[in-house]
Design an enzyme around this catalytic site. Structure first.
Site: not given
Length: 431
Positions: A13-14, A16, A40-41, A226
């Site tokens: 969740d950074e 990406k 999820g992106h 991730q």
């Protein structure tokens, strides 16, 4: 010609997806190399929000080729759903724009059933926090050599044979061990025969495609899912995912040699979050953590679950630099920290057996950790419209410099908002 890998430095969740979308402008191929639809992106482009679970984040550029590598585990129904949703928004994704490695393993209905049954059987406090998408059981079958690849699906006779064996084995476990409902061989067969018709034009040799692109001077961008601390080997085991999330996973998950990788970009949120169970040394349980969660909109893009929030963990960041060989950092959600004063960054831990400057290898030691912080002055200004590093408040610049000093890696990209345009690029990794 350059090959650049983008990885997460924390527990996922950074941000990406946004960084991959941004760098896609300079790439010819975008390759997703591990994970499944448990990730999820989220992308925000021209005010429109897109959430991708399997399709690489570069798909919004119509002149780019996106690949789903062999390291991914693929739920056909989810992929087809994403394709249909994009089509409804005027973006039809043809086989000329998206390829799936024939070595990609398929998530089957029995994988999801096993995922739910196993998690339900765990006692409170020992639950992994799985998304229930069948990711782990699919990787498990891959390792014990009974998995079904999408290449197998293209062979009707082979698929029927492998499916029959697996359904019999999984039904025994579901019924006898967990007392769960059995699954139907005939229903799965009919469902996946339909998937074969839809997806067969997309199946190809992605390793060969990547190699040819690099030989012809093309730029290739590898997208991980991730984060480093969720890596099956190097994360906070057993509270991890089922694949290698570190940069080395790009080689095995896409089919290229390590010497072909030119640069690794680590995406680091300006604070830290985690979804699901597992240790989180800098987690905040007070009003500050609640405010961080609300301001950052910290809800899982896949599950909708509230993300746990805490101060930036410099120990986790340094581990990520070492494990991935990170060359440059992309700092995201810096704008969320406006109004927080002071800011804190964890620089080491105190545990039951001493001081730690890296994440310990045993889960009980990890669970005992207490962070030691360094404080920094915060800023009050709204930075979401600033387009240069010099335009940021001095305290904000000092915070970025502290991250560089702590990690030993230069910050090359700074995100000050969710939009593609709300990004300060200090150095293009493809240059």
């Amino acid at each position: 010609m350059s090959a650049v890998v983008v990885v997460g430095t924390q527990w996922g969740d950074e941000g990406k997806g946004k960084i991959v979308d941004l760098l896609t402008k300079y790439a010819d191929l975008i390759v997703r190399f591990q994970g499944g639809n448990n990730a999820g992106h989220t992308l925000v482009v021209d005010g429109n929000t897109f959430i991708f679970h399997l399709i690489p984040s570069g798909i919004l550029y119509e002149d780019k080729l996106c690949l789903i590598g062999n390291g991914v585990v693929l739920d056909p129904s989810v992929l087809i759903g994403e394709l249909e949703e994009l089509k409804s928004k005027g973006l039809e994704i043809t086989p000329q724009r998206l390829k799936i490695s024939y070595n990609t393993h398929l998530i089957m209905p029995y994988h999801r059933a096993l995922d739910h049954a196993r998690e339900a059987a765990k006692s409170k406090g020992k639950k992994i926090g799985t998304t229930g998408r069948g990711i782990g059981p699919c990787y498990e079958d891959k390792i014990v050599r009974c998995g079904i690849k999408i290449g197998d699906l293209m062979d009707p006779e082979l698929f029927r044979e492998k499916l029959k064996e697996n359904v019999e084995a999984k039904n025994f476990i579901l019924e006898k061990q967990f007392g769960a409902q059995k699954i139907s061989f005939d229903e799965i067969l009919r469902e996946y025969e339909r998937y074969r018709e839809i997806l067969s034009p997309y199946v190809d040799n992605c390793s060969f495609i990547i190699d040819e692109a690099l030989k012809n001077g093309k730029n290739v961008l590898f997208e991980g899912a991730q984060g480093t601390q969720l890596d099956i080997d190097h994360g906070t085991y057993p509270f991890v995912t089922s694949s290698n999330t570190v940069a080395g996973g790009a080689c095995t998950g896409a089919g290229i040699g390590p010497s072909r990788i030119d640069k690794v970009i680590g995406v680091c949120k300006a604070y830290t979050t985690r979804v699901g169970g597992g240790p989180f040394p800098t987690e905040l349980f007070d009003e500050v953590g609640d405010r961080m969660q609300v301001r950052g909109g910290e809800f899982g893009a896949t599950t909708g679950r509230k993300r746990r929030c805490g101060w930036l963990d410099g120990v986790v960041l340094k581990d990520a630099v070492r494990l991935n060989g990170i060359d440059g950092l992309a700092i995201t959600k810096l704008d969320v920290l406006s109004g927080f004063n002071p800011l804190k960054v964890c620089t080491k831990y105190k545990g039951r057996s001493g001081t730690w400057e890296y994440m310990p290898g045993t889960i009980r030691e990890v669970e005992s950790l207490v962070p030691e912080y360094t404080e920094f002055n915060g800023w009050d200004e709204d930075i979401s419209g600033i387009d240069s590093i010099d335009g940021l408040p001095v305290q904000c610049q000092d915070y970025i410099k502290a991250i560089e000093d702590l990690s030993g890696v230069p910050v090359e990209i700074v995100s000050v908002g969710p939009g593609r345009e709300q990004t300060i690029v200090l150095k293009n990794p493809f240059d």
